[in-house]
Design a protein around this motif. Structure first.
Motif, PDB file in Angstrom:
ATOM      1  N   LYS A 176       0.799  -1.226   0.000  1.00 30.24           N
ATOM      2  CA  LYS A 176       0.000   0.000   0.000  1.00 30.24           C
ATOM      3  C   LYS A 176       0.833   1.278   0.000  1.00 30.24           C
ATOM      4  N   HIS A 177       1.919   1.236   0.811  1.00 32.42           N
ATOM      5  CA  HIS A 177       2.589   2.513   1.096  1.00 32.42           C
ATOM      6  C   HIS A 177       4.035   2.630   0.619  1.00 32.42           C
ATOM      7  N   ALA A 178       4.741   1.498   0.448  1.00 33.92           N
ATOM      8  CA  ALA A 178       6.210   1.582   0.388  1.00 33.92           C
ATOM      9  C   ALA A 178       6.764   1.946  -0.981  1.00 33.92           C
ATOM     10  N   ALA A 218      11.465  -6.433   5.982  1.00 39.56           N
ATOM     11  CA  ALA A 218      12.202  -5.235   5.585  1.00 39.56           C
ATOM     12  C   ALA A 218      12.020  -4.971   4.100  1.00 39.56           C
ATOM     13  N   ASP A 219      11.662  -3.716   3.775  1.00 35.25           N
ATOM     14  CA  ASP A 219      11.504  -3.379   2.355  1.00 35.25           C
ATOM     15  C   ASP A 219      12.500  -2.286   1.969  1.00 35.25           C
ATOM     16  N   ASP A 220      12.627  -2.048   0.662  1.00 39.62           N
ATOM     17  CA  ASP A 220      13.559  -1.029   0.171  1.00 39.62           C
ATOM     18  C   ASP A 220      12.787   0.168  -0.389  1.00 39.62           C
ATOM     19  N   GLY A 226       9.686   6.244   6.171  1.00 49.97           N
ATOM     20  CA  GLY A 226       8.853   7.269   6.797  1.00 49.97           C
ATOM     21  C   GLY A 226       7.584   6.741   7.437  1.00 49.97           C
ATOM     22  N   ALA A 227       7.538   5.449   7.752  1.00 47.29           N
ATOM     23  CA  ALA A 227       6.342   4.892   8.390  1.00 47.29           C
ATOM     24  C   ALA A 227       6.299   5.293   9.861  1.00 47.29           C
ATOM     25  N   ARG A 228       5.089   5.452  10.374  1.00 44.71           N
ATOM     26  CA  ARG A 228       4.933   5.786  11.794  1.00 44.71           C
ATOM     27  C   ARG A 228       3.796   4.989  12.398  1.00 44.71           C
ATOM     28  N   LEU A 229       3.966   4.684  13.673  1.00 46.51           N
ATOM     29  CA  LEU A 229       2.863   4.044  14.390  1.00 46.51           C
ATOM     30  C   LEU A 229       1.875   5.130  14.743  1.00 46.51           C
ATOM     31  N   GLY A 259      -4.961   3.749  16.264  1.00 45.65           N
ATOM     32  CA  GLY A 259      -6.086   3.155  15.547  1.00 45.65           C
ATOM     33  C   GLY A 259      -5.738   2.476  14.238  1.00 45.65           C
ATOM     34  N   SER A 260      -4.432   2.333  13.962  1.00 42.91           N
ATOM     35  CA  SER A 260      -4.070   1.761  12.672  1.00 42.91           C
ATOM     36  C   SER A 260      -3.504   0.352  12.821  1.00 42.91           C
ATOM     37  N   GLY A 261      -3.161  -0.223  11.698  1.00 41.19           N
ATOM     38  CA  GLY A 261      -2.685  -1.600  11.664  1.00 41.19           C
ATOM     39  C   GLY A 261      -1.463  -1.860  12.528  1.00 41.19           C
TER      40      GLY A 261
HETATM   41  N1  LIG Z   1       6.350  -0.317   4.574  1.00 43.83           N
HETATM   42  C1  LIG Z   1       6.000   0.979   4.635  1.00 43.83           C
HETATM   43  N2  LIG Z   1       6.622   1.889   3.857  1.00 43.83           N
HETATM   44  C2  LIG Z   1       6.276   3.194   3.912  1.00 43.83           C
HETATM   45  N3  LIG Z   1       5.335   3.699   4.729  1.00 43.83           N
HETATM   46  C3  LIG Z   1       4.682   2.852   5.530  1.00 43.83           C
HETATM   47  C4  LIG Z   1       4.983   1.458   5.541  1.00 43.83           C
HETATM   48  N4  LIG Z   1       4.189   0.866   6.454  1.00 43.83           N
HETATM   49  C5  LIG Z   1       3.445   1.836   6.996  1.00 43.83           C
HETATM   50  N5  LIG Z   1       3.728   3.035   6.448  1.00 43.83           N
HETATM   51  C6  LIG Z   1       3.157   4.342   6.821  1.00 43.83           C
HETATM   52  O1  LIG Z   1       2.852   4.287   8.197  1.00 43.83           O
HETATM   53  C7  LIG Z   1       1.465   4.533   8.404  1.00 43.83           C
HETATM   54  C8  LIG Z   1       0.940   3.619   9.499  1.00 43.83           C
HETATM   55  O2  LIG Z   1       0.789   2.301   9.016  1.00 43.83           O
HETATM   56  P1  LIG Z   1      -0.389   1.422   9.566  1.00 43.83           P
HETATM   57  O3  LIG Z   1      -0.273   0.054   9.021  1.00 43.83           O
HETATM   58  O4  LIG Z   1      -0.367   1.552  11.042  1.00 43.83           O
HETATM   59  O5  LIG Z   1      -1.693   2.128   9.038  1.00 43.83           O
HETATM   60  P2  LIG Z   1      -2.393   2.069   7.597  1.00 43.83           P
HETATM   61  O6  LIG Z   1      -1.737   1.014   6.769  1.00 43.83           O
HETATM   62  O7  LIG Z   1      -2.410   3.446   7.025  1.00 43.83           O
HETATM   63  O8  LIG Z   1      -3.865   1.670   7.965  1.00 43.83           O
HETATM   64  P3  LIG Z   1      -4.426   0.219   8.308  1.00 43.83           P
HETATM   65  O9  LIG Z   1      -3.249  -0.678   8.543  1.00 43.83           O
HETATM   66  O10 LIG Z   1      -5.232   0.410   9.535  1.00 43.83           O
HETATM   67  O11 LIG Z   1      -5.201  -0.180   7.120  1.00 43.83           O
HETATM   68  C9  LIG Z   1       0.816   4.316   7.066  1.00 43.83           C
HETATM   69  O12 LIG Z   1      -0.299   5.143   6.915  1.00 43.83           O
HETATM   70  C10 LIG Z   1       1.904   4.689   6.081  1.00 43.83           C
HETATM   71  O13 LIG Z   1       1.911   6.051   5.854  1.00 43.83           O
END
Ligand SMILES: Nc1ncnc2c1ncn2[C@@H]1O[C@H](COP(=O)(O)OP(=O)(O)OP(=O)(O)O)[C@@H](O)[C@H]1O
Ligand SMILES: [Mg+2]
Lengths: 137, 371
Positions: free
Chosen positions: B298-300, B321-323, B327-330, B333-335
């Motif tokens: 989704k994000h990386a 670990a991905d490349d 910039g991910a943050r806890l 209410g998220s995953g």
């Molecule tokens: N592997 C990753 N690479 C880059 N950014 C990440 C990665 N994993 C998480 N993030 C960032 O960190 C945030 C928090 O991740 P998290 O899994 O807690 O929530 P989410 O994926 O946005 O929502 P949910 O998991 O509840 O569907 C994400 O919104 C995203 O911006």
């Protein structure tokens, strides 16, 4: 004309493929039996447990045994193994079936003596015959 | 300043010392076992008694005091019965007992008491007793009062440790109960709705086989309904898998994680230690990897992910670990926060390393039982 048995359902001239069903769901056994027979296979038995399946496989010598992977507390993988190692049933073709995802189970099916896997929803005389045709000699 | 006054001042300082409290409290927070805590407590206390002995005992189920341990300068720290013999105080009692023979303490000469013993009460209930005695000098006159303060500090820390342990146990129970409920729901779906739907689909195919060949319209209508049922089954199957990954029960982590890897749109290099682990840990590892791979997709914006599950020092280590962009943050209410809760509930820890531009790595560590 009404649906006549598929020609392909006859592996040997004139003789339909015989199969044994092993599944712990009675409603599935009924539906599967009706379908396979209507499509031209001969269902020689339906077992609800691994033990009964093993017994029927020995006594009725079906061409193919269709084994449900999640047999209640028994494992279809164990039954497949048992059938493959028993001299009486070793020649029988085993096909594993499940409603669970093929993708999840692929690796375990590969490692088992079964010739292949059929998702239950895709069960048909044709799909059984094609796996039977692909069995290793 | 005499020995007595020095010891009295020192005891007072000890009780008041934030540093001492912090040291001991952090031991408690790390989950140190009672015996180890006692050693730390007694050590702090014993520093003040040149040839002193400190002993602590705890009430057992039988209502009797049982030794937790003793401490002395001679280093014979232990929990031996002989060393604990003098601890005879009843809750609320304060009469000094006699030092145990051979515990490194000699009875003091007449004068101020050489032995002082106080009860430890935790949240208003008798928990145990703490005693000190000195081999070569009378104890300070206010030793009783000082030890009492010390015992009350000990009681607070024990109470905190108790609520922490109770909280951790309740968290673990909640996660276990929810896993169990999800397993049951998946099983019910599989044994019930899914079998019935599959059977209906097969019955339709059977009906289809009976339709006269000239009735192409009916045949195609039946076929369309059967196709619809098959799609519905696919949907139900993916819901069921989200509820509980049943493949874990059949094949363990290897096949389950490899199936996750195959579904990942980003190429995965997987390295999974073989072997079976307790159910709750396997499920937790699965959820960590599943959520991490979902996040990568989704994000990386990554080109590659590495998943490693290994056993070191009686603990399961999971790294994803991905490349990608990092910039991910806890965030609440998220995953990832949900994952941390789950991992901590089984006594583990979850760490996120993710600098902008530097890829993301998620590491979980979960102790195996008996460690
Ligand atoms: N592997 C990753 N690479 C880059 N950014 C990440 C990665 N994993 C998480 N993030 C960032 O960190 C945030 C928090 O991740 P998290 O899994 O807690 O929530 P989410 O994926 O946005 O929502 P949910 O998991 O509840 O569907 C994400 O919104 C995203 O911006
Ligand atoms: Mg997420």
């Amino acid at each position: 004309m009404t649906g006549t048995p598929d020609r392909a359902a006859q592996p040997r001239a004139g003789a339909p493929l015989t199969c044994l069903l092993v599944d712990d769901s009675p409603v599935f056994l009924t539906a599967a039996r009706t379908l396979l027979e209507r499509q031209g296979l001969r269902v020689v038995g339906a077992a609800g447990t691994a033990e009964e399946g093993y017994r029927l496989a020995r006594s009725r010598s079906p061409d193919v045994v269709l084994v449900d992977i999640a047999l209640g507390t028994d494992s279809g993988f164990d039954l497949a193994q048992r059938l493959a190692t028993d001299a009486t049933t070793a020649g029988t073709t085993v096909v594993l079936i499940s409603t669970r995802s093929e993708d999840d189970l692929a690796e375990l099916v590969q490692a088992s003596p079964a010739v292949g896997f059929l998702p239950k929803a895709e069960l048909s005389a044709r799909s059984v015959l094609s796996l039977f045709g692909h069995r290793e000699p | 300043m005499g020995d007595e006054a020095r010891a009295g001042d020192a005891l007072r300082r000890l009780v008041e010392a934030q540093a001492t409290y912090r040291r001991l409290a952090s031991l408690v927070a790390e989950g140190a076992p009672p015996a180890e805590l006692f050693q730390a407590f007694a050590g702090e206390l014993g520093e003040l008694l040149p040839r002193g002995v400190v002993a602590m005992s705890r009430y057992g189920e039988d209502g009797k005091l049982h030794p937790v341990g003793t401490w002395s300068h001679e280093g014979d720290s232990s929990g031996t019965d002989a060393a604990m013999a003098p601890v005879t105080a009843r809750p609320g009692g304060q009469g000094p007992g006699r030092p145990a023979p051979g515990a490194g303490a000699e009875p003091a000469s007449p004068g101020p008491p050489a032995t002082v013993q106080v009860p430890i009460e935790v949240e208003g209930r008798p928990w145990g007793a703490m005693a000190i005695w000195s081999a070569d000098a009378a104890l300070p006159v206010d030793a009783d009062e000082r030890l009492r303060e010390f015992a009350s500090l000990m009681a607070t820390i024990i109470a905190n440790a108790g609520s922490r342990a109770a909280l951790a146990a309740s968290r673990a129970r909640i996660v276990a109960a929810s896993d169990e409920a999800r397993r049951r729901i998946e099983r019910d779906l599989h044994d019930g709705a899914q079998q019935r739907l599959v059977s209906l689909a097969l019955a339709l195919r059977a009906a289809e086989a009976k339709v006269p060949a000239e009735d192409a319209e009916l045949r195609s209508e039946l076929s369309a309904v059967a196709d619809g049922l098959t799609e519905l089954l696919d949907e139900l199957r993916s819901i069921a898998r989200g509820v509980h990954p049943a493949v874990l029960d059949t094949g363990g982590l290897g096949p389950a994680l490899r199936a996750l890897g195959r579904r990942s749109p980003v190429p995965v290099q997987l390295d999974v230690a073989s072997g079976r682990y307790p159910e709750q840990l396997e499920v937790s590892v699965y959820y960590v990897v599943s959520e991490a791979l979902t996040n990568v997709a989704k994000h990386a914006n990554a080109s590659f992910v590495r998943v490693e599950v290994a056993v070191h020092d009686r603990a399961l280590h999971v790294i994803v670990a991905d490349d990608g962009v990092g910039g991910a943050r806890l965030q609440a209410g998220s995953g990832l926060v949900g994952l941390r809760d789950r991992v901590e509930a089984v006594g583990g820890s979850l760490e996120l390393h993710s600098l902008p531009g530097g890829g993301t790595s998620l590491e979980a560590l979960m102790p195996l039982p008996g460690s």
